[in-house]
Scaffold this motif. Structure first.
Motif, short mmCIF file in Angstrom:
data_model
loop_
_atom_site.label_atom_id
_atom_site.label_comp_id
_atom_site.label_asym_id
_atom_site.label_seq_id
_atom_site.Cartn_x
_atom_site.Cartn_y
_atom_site.Cartn_z
N LEU A 161 0.84 -1.14 -0.08
CA LEU A 161 0.02 -0.16 -0.10
C LEU A 161 0.83 1.39 0.06
O LEU A 161 0.60 2.19 -0.85
CB LEU A 161 -1.16 -0.01 1.14
N ILE A 162 2.10 1.10 0.91
CA ILE A 162 2.69 2.43 0.93
C ILE A 162 3.64 2.65 -0.24
O ILE A 162 3.92 3.72 -0.80
CB ILE A 162 3.61 2.40 2.14
N VAL A 163 4.38 1.38 -0.70
CA VAL A 163 5.42 1.58 -1.70
C VAL A 163 4.88 1.38 -3.32
O VAL A 163 5.13 2.29 -4.18
CB VAL A 163 6.44 0.49 -1.59
N ARG A 164 3.91 0.56 -3.25
CA ARG A 164 3.45 0.33 -4.93
C ARG A 164 2.39 1.29 -4.99
O ARG A 164 2.35 1.76 -6.18
CB ARG A 164 2.83 -1.06 -4.86
N PHE A 165 1.36 1.68 -4.18
CA PHE A 165 0.36 2.68 -4.35
C PHE A 165 0.82 3.89 -3.91
O PHE A 165 -0.17 5.01 -4.11
CB PHE A 165 -0.92 1.95 -3.70
N GLY A 166 1.96 4.15 -3.34
CA GLY A 166 2.39 5.65 -3.04
C GLY A 166 1.55 6.14 -1.94
O GLY A 166 1.32 7.49 -1.84
N LEU A 167 0.62 5.30 -1.16
CA LEU A 167 -0.11 5.99 -0.04
C LEU A 167 0.86 6.41 1.03
O LEU A 167 1.89 5.74 1.46
CB LEU A 167 -1.05 4.96 0.52
N PRO A 168 0.31 7.31 1.86
CA PRO A 168 1.23 7.94 3.06
C PRO A 168 1.28 6.79 4.35
O PRO A 168 0.27 6.10 4.40
CB PRO A 168 0.33 9.07 3.69
N SER A 169 2.48 6.56 4.54
CA SER A 169 2.62 5.60 5.72
C SER A 169 2.02 5.96 6.81
O SER A 169 1.37 4.92 7.44
CB SER A 169 4.10 5.42 5.91
N LEU A 170 1.87 6.95 7.58
CA LEU A 170 0.99 7.36 8.50
C LEU A 170 -0.44 7.01 8.42
O LEU A 170 -0.96 6.36 9.13
CB LEU A 170 1.07 9.02 8.83
N ALA A 171 -1.02 7.28 7.32
CA ALA A 171 -2.38 6.93 6.96
C ALA A 171 -2.78 5.49 6.86
O ALA A 171 -3.68 4.78 7.46
CB ALA A 171 -2.83 7.59 5.61
#
Length: 341
Positions: A108-118
């Motif tokens: 979710l964080i690396v491949r989709f570029g979503l913020p790690s906090l969220a």
């Protein structure tokens, strides 16, 4: 900045020594070997999770789901044990499950570029909910007596618990990787500037993916220790532990923005918090007050570097403007322009 950071580590070390000395001289029973063993055991899971979170924060990311991964893996341990599976088979399966949960964060964080906090706030609730789905709100006890001493007892002839020995090994590996390998240098580079790190040829995505897998695996390993230590597998095991983990990492001098921090600082912060908690525990201070103090430590750990940085910038004079003299009229008139060919 390096000098300021080293000074913070020195202050932290002095505070740690002061707390331990205060406990030994003013708190009855603090210096007893049994209590020292309890002190070290009490924060063994926090130390493992902090060593897992350290490299993640160095890259400018975070993982707030570590305690929920621990809870899910503890619930899975209880479910598999109830199903009649041997403990020797349960441990590797639980570690694999932790890695899988870490991989969900990573994708979710690396491949989709979503913020790690969220993302990790979301999986914090998701994994805890899955733990209740797996085990319910009950508890499973009666784990093998031959394995429990590994999570409760000390090495014969010493006050060093077996679990703390594992923490030392993990901490030593983390120190070597972070401070003495190209991977460690890449972590700092990513934290200081991810785009620059990519242009430098660093495989940012691969490194970040690996960090979340390691985090999940270490959280699963911590869940095994936690479950054996309390002889109880529950879905709420480790609930709220992420606060202590984040506090230890930030109090250890790791910048929340990435690019700065050491394993020594985090280890010192963990020992400081364990000593302080033990002094408060022996002084009959309630858990609520202990949680308040942990929250204050978290605020201080974030606030101090900001205040120190602001004071440092105020004391540092702005760079002097360039005083290169303007050319006089004679030199301008005497200058010869290049002739076109």
């Amino acid at each position: 900045m390096r000098e300021r950071f080293l000074n913070w580590q020195t202050v932290l070390f002095v505070l740690c020594v002061a707390v331990l000395a205060f406990g030994a001289t003013s708190t009855p029973g603090f210096a007893q070997p049994d209590n020292i063993s309890f002190l070290l055991l009490d924060y063994s899971e926090v130390a493992l999770l902090a060593f897992a979170m350290l490299p993640i924060v160095l890259t400018g990311e975070i993982d707030l789901s570590v305690a929920s991964v621990l809870g899910f893996c503890s619930a899975l341990t209880g479910t598999l044990w109830n199903a009649g599976m041997s403990f020797e088979m349960i441990v590797p399966l639980v570690v694999v499950a932790g890695i899988v949960l870490g991989s969900v964060n990573a994708v979710l964080i690396v491949r989709f570029g979503l913020p790690s906090l969220a993302v990790t706030i979301g999986t914090l609730g998701l994994y805890r909910g899955l733990a209740y789905v797996v085990l319910g709100d009950g508890a499973v006890t009666g784990f093998p007596a031959n394995y429990r001493p590994l999570a409760t007892d000390s090495i014969p002839g010493t006050f060093l618990p077996y679990a703390t020995l594992l923490v030392i090994v993990v901490g030593a590996i983390a120190a070597v990787v972070v401070h003495y390998t190209p991977v460690g240098r890449a972590l700092y580079a990513i934290g200081l500037g991810e785009q620059t790190a990519r242009f430098s040829g660093i495989r940012v995505d691969r490194i970040k993916m690996s960090l979340y897998l390691v985090s999940g695996g270490l959280a699963a390993l911590a869940s095994v220790i936690f479950t054996l230590r309390y002889n109880s597998a529950r879905a709420d095991n480790g609930n709220g532990l992420e606060l202590a983990v984040v506090a230890a990492v930030l109090l250890g001098g790791v910048s929340i923005f990435g690019g700065r921090g050491t394993v020594f600082g985090v280890a010192t912060a963990v020992l400081l918090m364990a000593g302080l908690r033990n002094v408060l525990f022996l002084g009959d201070v309630s858990n609520e007050i202990q949680n308040v103090i942990t929250g204050l430590l978290l605020i201080v750990s974030v606030l101090v570097p900001v205040v120190v940085g602001a004071l440092s910038r105020r004391r540092t004079p702005p760079p002097a403007a360039s005083e290169s003299p303007l050319p006089d009229s004679d030199s301008v008139e005497g200058a010869r322009l290049p002739q076109p060919h």
